[in-house]
Design an enzyme around this catalytic site. Structure first.
Site, PDB file in Angstrom:
ATOM      1  N   CYS A 198       0.833  -1.204   0.000  1.00 26.86           N
ATOM      2  CA  CYS A 198       0.000   0.000   0.000  1.00 26.86           C
ATOM      3  C   CYS A 198       0.868   1.255   0.000  1.00 26.86           C
ATOM      4  CB  CYS A 198      -0.921  -0.018   1.227  1.00 26.86           C
ATOM      5  SG  CYS A 198      -1.899   1.480   1.364  1.00 26.86           S
ATOM      6  N   CYS A 210      -0.332   4.153   2.239  1.00 25.77           N
ATOM      7  CA  CYS A 210      -0.156   3.930   3.684  1.00 25.77           C
ATOM      8  C   CYS A 210       1.310   4.119   4.071  1.00 25.77           C
ATOM      9  CB  CYS A 210      -0.548   2.509   4.095  1.00 25.77           C
ATOM     10  SG  CYS A 210      -2.032   1.883   3.337  1.00 25.77           S
ATOM     11  N   ASP A 211       2.218   3.623   3.252  1.00 31.77           N
ATOM     12  CA  ASP A 211       3.611   3.492   3.695  1.00 31.77           C
ATOM     13  C   ASP A 211       4.624   4.322   2.910  1.00 31.77           C
ATOM     14  OD1 ASP A 211       2.725   1.626   5.544  1.00 31.77           O
ATOM     15  OD2 ASP A 211       2.918  -0.035   4.137  1.00 31.77           O
TER      16      ASP A 211
END
Ligand code: NAP
Length: 317
Positions: free
Chosen positions: A136, A139-140
Site C-alpha cells: 500500500c 499507507c507506507d
C-alpha cells in the site's frame, strides 16, 4: 453477549460499490447497514490520486472515499465497524455472522467484499513485511522519503502507485516479469515520461534481503538472459494483482475460474437474496465507476427481491 441485530438490507464491505448500494437502499427507506472491517472507502481509500471518476478531475482516494461515506450516511445508511466471517441463509432471512459474535439479520445481503493483494510468496517477503515490504503506497510511501523504491508488477496498480511513490522516493524502479505492461496506455505513457521512474523488464524478484532489521536489497533474475544481480533498495511495493474475498457464503456460490462471484445483470448470485457488486464480482473491468454502477443495480434488485418476498408473505396471511 452476542446479539441479533435486525435490518432489511445488509451490505458487507464499505468500498465504493457497497457504499453506493447502501445509499440507494437507505434512500429507498429500507433499514440498511454496511459492515466494514477496516475503514469505509475500501481500496479507493488506499489509492493516492483518482483522476478517472467522472466529475472529479483530481481527488485523493481518501477524500473520495470519505465523500462516498458521508453521502451514503446522509440518506440514513448505518455504517458499523464489524468483520463479517460468514454469510448464510436461514429460511427467508439472510444472516451475516461477525467476528464480534454478533449476528446481523436481514431480508437481503449485498456482498461488496472486494479483494486482497496477491503476495509474491518469495523468501524475505513476509520477514520484511512492515519493514520495507508493503502492499500500500499511500499507507507506507511517506516512510521512504529520499530512498530508492522498487515496485513489482505491470498492471494499473503497479504503474500508478509507482508514479505516486516518486513523490517520496529518490528513484522508483518498476520491475515487471514481461517486456510489455498490462497497465492502461495513458498510465504507461505518464510513467515512461517520469524521469524518476526506471523500468526493469523481463525480470522477477527472487528474494528480499535485509540485515534482519530492514530491507537492504533485492535479488533479481532476468528471465530472458538468466542474468542475476542485486538491486539496493529502501522499500519494495508489491502490486501483482488482486484475489477476490469471495469465501464468506456458507451455501455453494457460483464463481468463475479466478474465484470471482458470478452474478446476472441484476447482481443476483446463485443464492437467492444474496447479491454481489464491485471487485468481488466476475466482470471485465474493476474501476470505481463500474463498482458504483453495480452497487446501484444491486440495491434496486435487492429492493425488488424484498418486495416480492413481502407480497408472498401478504398473500399467505
Ligand atoms: P493486474 O491488472 O492483474 O496486474 C497484475 C500485474 O502483476 C501483471 O502485470 C502481472 O504480470 C504481474 N504479476 C502477477 N503475478 C506476478 C508474479 N508472481 N510475479 C511478478 N509479477 C506478477 O492487477 P492490478 O494492477 O492490481 O489491478 C487489479 C484490478 O484493479 C485491474 O482490473 C485494474 O484495472 C484495476 N485497477 C485500476 C486502476 C485504475 O484504473 N486507476 C488502479 C488500480 C487497479 P503479467 O502482466 O505478466 O500477467
Amino acid at each position: 453477549m452476542s446479539q441479533i441485530k435486525d435490518y432489511e438490507v445488509i451490505v458487507v464491505g464499505g468500498g465504493p460499490g457497497g457504499l453506493c448500494a447502501g445509499m440507494y437502499s437507505a434512500r429507498a427507506r429500507r433499514k440498511t447497514v454496511c459492515l466494514e472491517k477496516f475503514l469505509p472507502g475500501g481500496q479507493i481509500a488506499l489509492t493516492g490520486e483518482v483522476e478517472d471518476y467522472l466529475g472529479f478531475e483530481h481527488i485523493s482516494g481518501a477524500e473520495l472515499g470519505q465523500k462516498f461515506t458521508d453521502h451514503a450516511k446522509k440518506f440514513g445508511l448505518e455504517v458499523e465497524m464489524e468483520e463479517v466471517v460468514e454469510v448464510y441463509t436461514d429460511g427467508d432471512h439472510r444472516i451475516a455472522r461477525c467476528a464480534s459474535g454478533d449476528l446481523y439479520r436481514a431480508k437481503a445481503i449485498i456482498l461488496s467484499t472486494g479483494g486482497s493483494p496477491v503476495k509474491l510468496g518469495i523468501p524475505g517477503e513476509q520477514e520484511y513485511g512492515g519493514r520495507g515490504v508493503s502492499y500500500c503506497a499511500i499507507c507506507d510511501g511517506a516512510f521512504f522519503r529520499d530512498k530508492v523504491i522498487a515496485v513489482v508488477g505491470g498492471g494499473d496498480a503497479a504503474v500508478e502507485e509507482g508514479a505516486y511513490l516518486t513523490k517520496y522516493g529518490s528513484k522508483v524502479y518498476i520491475i515487471h516479469r514481461r517486456d510489455e505492461l498490462r497497465a492502461q496506455k495513458i498510465i504507461q505513457q505518464r510513467a515512461f515520461a517520469n524521469p524518476k521512474i526506471e523500468f526493469i523488464f523481463d525480470t522477477t524478484v527472487e528474494t528480499v534481503n535485509g540485515d534482519g532489521g530492514v530491507i537492504k536489497n533485492l535479488s533479481l533474475k532476468n528471465l530472458k538472459t538468466g542474468a542475476k544481480w542485486t538491486l539496493d533498495v529502501g522499500a519494495l511495493f508489491i502490486y501483482v494483482g488482486f484475489r477476490p474475498n469471495s469465501n464468506l457464503v456458507r451455501e455453494p456460490l457460483k464463481k468463475d475460474e479466478g474465484g470471482y462471484i458470478v452474478t446476472n445483470d441484476r447482481m443476483e448470485t446463485s443464492v437467492p437474496g444474496i447479491f454481489a457488486c464491485g471487485d468481488v464480482r466476475s466482470q471485465l473491468v474493476r474501476q470505481v465507476t463500474n463498482a458504483v454502477g453495480d452497487g446501484t443495480t444491486a440495491a434496486v434488485a435487492a429492493e425488488k427481491y424484498i418486495e416480492a418476498l413481502e407480497d408472498r408473505h401478504a398473500q399467505r396471511v
